[in-house]
Write a protein that holds these residues in place. Structure first.
Motif, PDB file in Angstrom:
ATOM      1  N   TRP A   1       1.132   3.356   3.589  1.00  8.98           N
ATOM      2  CA  TRP A   1       0.031   2.440   3.889  1.00  8.98           C
ATOM      3  C   TRP A   1       0.442   1.399   4.925  1.00  8.98           C
ATOM      4  CZ3 TRP A   1       0.350  -2.806   3.094  1.00  8.98           C
ATOM      5  CH2 TRP A   1       1.320  -3.276   2.206  1.00  8.98           C
ATOM      6  N   VAL A   2       1.717   1.063   4.997  1.00 10.86           N
ATOM      7  CA  VAL A   2       2.209   0.136   6.020  1.00 10.86           C
ATOM      8  C   VAL A   2       2.300   0.850   7.368  1.00 10.86           C
ATOM      9  CG1 VAL A   2       4.176  -1.267   6.760  1.00 10.86           C
ATOM     10  CG2 VAL A   2       3.477  -1.265   4.354  1.00 10.86           C
TER      11      VAL A   2
ATOM     12  N   HIS B   1      -4.707   1.992  -0.261  1.00  9.77           N
ATOM     13  CA  HIS B   1      -3.744   0.914  -0.009  1.00  9.77           C
ATOM     14  C   HIS B   1      -3.554   0.039  -1.241  1.00  9.77           C
ATOM     15  CE1 HIS B   1      -4.130   0.918   4.694  1.00  9.77           C
ATOM     16  NE2 HIS B   1      -4.032   2.125   4.193  1.00  9.77           N
ATOM     17  N   ILE B   2      -4.657  -0.460  -1.812  1.00  8.24           N
ATOM     18  CA  ILE B   2      -4.544  -1.440  -2.893  1.00  8.24           C
ATOM     19  C   ILE B   2      -3.907  -0.832  -4.139  1.00  8.24           C
ATOM     20  CG2 ILE B   2      -6.825  -1.062  -3.926  1.00  8.24           C
ATOM     21  CD1 ILE B   2      -7.020  -4.118  -4.283  1.00  8.24           C
ATOM     22  N   ASN B   3      -4.044   0.466  -4.303  1.00  5.33           N
ATOM     23  CA  ASN B   3      -3.441   1.111  -5.471  1.00  5.33           C
ATOM     24  C   ASN B   3      -1.914   1.135  -5.409  1.00  5.33           C
ATOM     25  OD1 ASN B   3      -5.877   1.635  -6.787  1.00  5.33           O
ATOM     26  ND2 ASN B   3      -6.163   3.600  -5.748  1.00  5.33           N
TER      27      ASN B   3
ATOM     28  N   ASP C   1      11.457  -3.584   3.478  1.00  5.24           N
ATOM     29  CA  ASP C   1      11.710  -4.815   4.222  1.00  5.24           C
ATOM     30  C   ASP C   1      10.405  -5.404   4.748  1.00  5.24           C
ATOM     31  OD1 ASP C   1      14.371  -4.290   3.773  1.00  5.24           O
ATOM     32  OD2 ASP C   1      14.779  -3.552   5.798  1.00  5.24           O
ATOM     33  N   SER C   2       9.524  -4.539   5.239  1.00  5.71           N
ATOM     34  CA  SER C   2       8.263  -5.013   5.799  1.00  5.71           C
ATOM     35  C   SER C   2       7.411  -5.704   4.751  1.00  5.71           C
ATOM     36  CB  SER C   2       7.494  -3.833   6.402  1.00  5.71           C
ATOM     37  OG  SER C   2       6.279  -4.269   6.966  1.00  5.71           O
ATOM     38  N   GLU C   3       7.322  -5.146   3.554  1.00  5.76           N
ATOM     39  CA  GLU C   3       6.529  -5.766   2.498  1.00  5.76           C
ATOM     40  C   GLU C   3       7.104  -7.119   2.087  1.00  5.76           C
ATOM     41  OE1 GLU C   3       4.964  -2.571  -0.516  1.00  5.76           O
ATOM     42  OE2 GLU C   3       6.828  -1.847   0.396  1.00  5.76           O
TER      43      GLU C   3
ATOM     44  N   CYS D   1       3.491 -10.415   7.404  1.00  9.89           N
ATOM     45  CA  CYS D   1       2.200 -10.935   6.981  1.00  9.89           C
ATOM     46  C   CYS D   1       1.177  -9.809   7.052  1.00  9.89           C
ATOM     47  CB  CYS D   1       1.778 -12.097   7.876  1.00  9.89           C
ATOM     48  SG  CYS D   1       0.173 -12.800   7.434  1.00  9.89           S
ATOM     49  N   PHE D   2       0.699  -9.368   5.888  1.00  6.79           N
ATOM     50  CA  PHE D   2      -0.358  -8.374   5.791  1.00  6.79           C
ATOM     51  C   PHE D   2      -1.627  -9.105   5.366  1.00  6.79           C
ATOM     52  CE2 PHE D   2       3.580  -6.181   4.943  1.00  6.79           C
ATOM     53  CZ  PHE D   2       3.459  -4.987   5.645  1.00  6.79           C
TER      54      PHE D   2
END
Length: 467
Positions: free
Chosen positions: A37-38, A203-205, A337-339, A343-344
């Motif tokens: 999802w990222v 994504h939200i799941n 690392d990204s999560e 900033c999402f």
């Protein structure tokens, strides 16, 4: 005119910051790989026409919003943790409408219109929550059971025309998702899942937001229309000018923008990376030294000396993983690392932003002030992971600020992040005044960096026109 403005060789919407890595390029070099999802992209060019400015100040436009938008869209009303037990309730207002969100049973949450069916008195005051087994009017004592059925009409002999079975409290539709409670006044509206679309649901799941709790909740009046206020947070284009203190460690012009269906859009803004606007002016060590995500209280004092070949971004990812694990007593070993860093920001039309990352775990909610359509009730919720051990913390009590107070005054708000929100607030005051004073009847948007604004206003136009 600059050479960039003269260059028309690219089709509209294709241009990106020249000779710089994209968000996906930055994320691909991380040590702990990001999930699907990222690593996805979903941009679509939506046109270059100006956005009319009358929508931000015309009372007739505001009336059309109440008539055609707010009563037909899914809105985040509260979190399930606000109403964990049967009898718990939470009052949510939007414009003239008010709702009592209550848990009737373990798997039964309802939203009653907050008005006595006798003489119209509110059954519960705005901005309140609590626990009860009945809803009693303080004026004449008419009372309803938790399931909304009429319990008592005082002096029933004087109301032979009242049919008890027809005097249950009217309801709005209710659905829950990831710990959020959403309501919709339109009983013919699509399901929440269909409204948000399959991409966002996928994504939200992945986020586990149902396993978070409200650690801080701040509400502030902003002297600008609700749409202007929302749009201030839809792009990173403003960072270099409005937030220079964070530009050294924010790849603002590299940010990625995506749209999903009609009701969801997002950006990913990489952190721990130098802004392209400042290329060549700072070293990796400078980036690390000036890194901030408005959470200094969690980051604490750490060793910020880079080793040979080490990047600021990687050091911050490693450090934040360790610091957040200790601070929240949670296991983040499988989190990318990204999560942890980036900033999402997802907009859920009409008025909610969800930031699912670890460093900025926020939700924003925007509502027009019912007394003045050029004022906004802006709320910030910080959602921290529920600790692995012990009881789930209660949601934080809201802190209310007036339009003249600083976000830094709010208990629980990190001062560094509060200062960033203050900078945005100051822009909004000037922008509201400017759109009303301008001889130009429209706003001119960037095709890529401001696509979320255009996507959002397209949805506004659809609903306001009655489609």
């Amino acid at each position: 005119m600059s050479e960039q403005l003269k260059d028309k060789s690219m089709a509209f919407g294709e241009a990106r910051y020249p000779d710089e890595p994209s968000t996906q390029d930055i994320i691909a070099s991380d040590k702990v790989e990001a999930p699907k999802w990222v690593r996805s992209e979903s941009y679509e060019y939506l046109g270059s026409e100006d956005i009319s400015t009358d929508r931000y100040y015309d009372p007739e436009f505001s009336k059309k919003e109440y008539d055609n938008l707010w009563n037909r869209t899914w809105q985040f009303a509260c979190r399930e943790e606000h109403i964990p037990e049967p009898g718990d309730y939470y009052v949510y207002d939007i414009g003239r409408h008010s709702f009592i969100i209550t848990r009737v049973a373990e798997n039964d949450i309802r939203a009653y219109y907050n008005a006595c069916l006798h003489r119209g008195t509110k059954l519960r005051a705005s901005n309140t929550e609590g626990c009860t087994q009945e809803f009693k009017c303080t004026f004449h004592g008419w009372t309803w059971n938790l399931d909304g059925t009429l319990k008592q009409a005082v002096c029933p002999w004087d109301f032979p025309h009242v049919e008890e079975e027809k005097f249950s409290l009217p309801e709005a539709k209710v659905e829950t998702l990831a710990g959020f409670v959403f309501i919709n006044m339109d009983h013919d509206a699509p399901s929440l899942e269909d409204y948000l679309g399959p991409e966002f649901m996928d994504h939200i799941n992945n986020w586990g937001l149902e396993n978070r709790y409200i650690q801080c909740h701040v509400s502030k009046l902003i002297p600008a229309n609700w749409k202007l206020t929302m749009e201030a947070f839809m792009e990173a284009y403003h960072v270099i000018e409005t937030h220079p203190q964070v530009a050294v460690s924010n790849a603002d012009a590299n940010s990625q923008y995506d749209t999903y269906g009609e009701h969801v859009n997002r950006f990913i803004s990489p952190l721990g990376v130098l802004s392209p606007h400042l290329k060549g002016q700072y070293t990796e060590q400078d980036i690390l030294d000036q890194f901030t995500v408005g959470d200094a209280s969690v980051l604490g004092d750490v060793d910020r000396t880079l080793k040979d070949g080490e990047t600021a971004r990687q050091r911050m990812a490693d450090t934040m993983r360790s610091m957040f694990e200790q601070a929240t007593n949670t296991d983040l070993s499988d989190v990318s690392d990204s999560e942890l860093l980036d900033c999402f920001s997802y907009t859920l039309f009409p008025n909610t932003f969800v930031f699912p990352g670890i460093s900025l775990p926020m939700v924003y909610r925007f509502r027009p002030d019912p007394k003045d359509h050029r004022m906004t009730i802006y709320e910030v919720f910080f959602l921290r992971p529920v600790p692995k051990e012990g009881e789930r913390p209660d949601p934080a009590e809201p802190v209310y600020l007036d339009e003249f107070q600083s976000f830094t005054e709010a208990e629980g708000m990190d001062p560094g992040f509060g200062a960033i929100l203050d900078q945005d607030t100051e822009n909004l005051i000037m922008q509201q005044q400017g759109v009303e004073a301008s001889a130009k009847p429209g706003l001119t948007l960037g095709n890529y960096q401001e696509i979320r604004v255009r996507h959002f206003e397209m949805a506004v136009d659809k609903y306001v026109s009655g489609q």
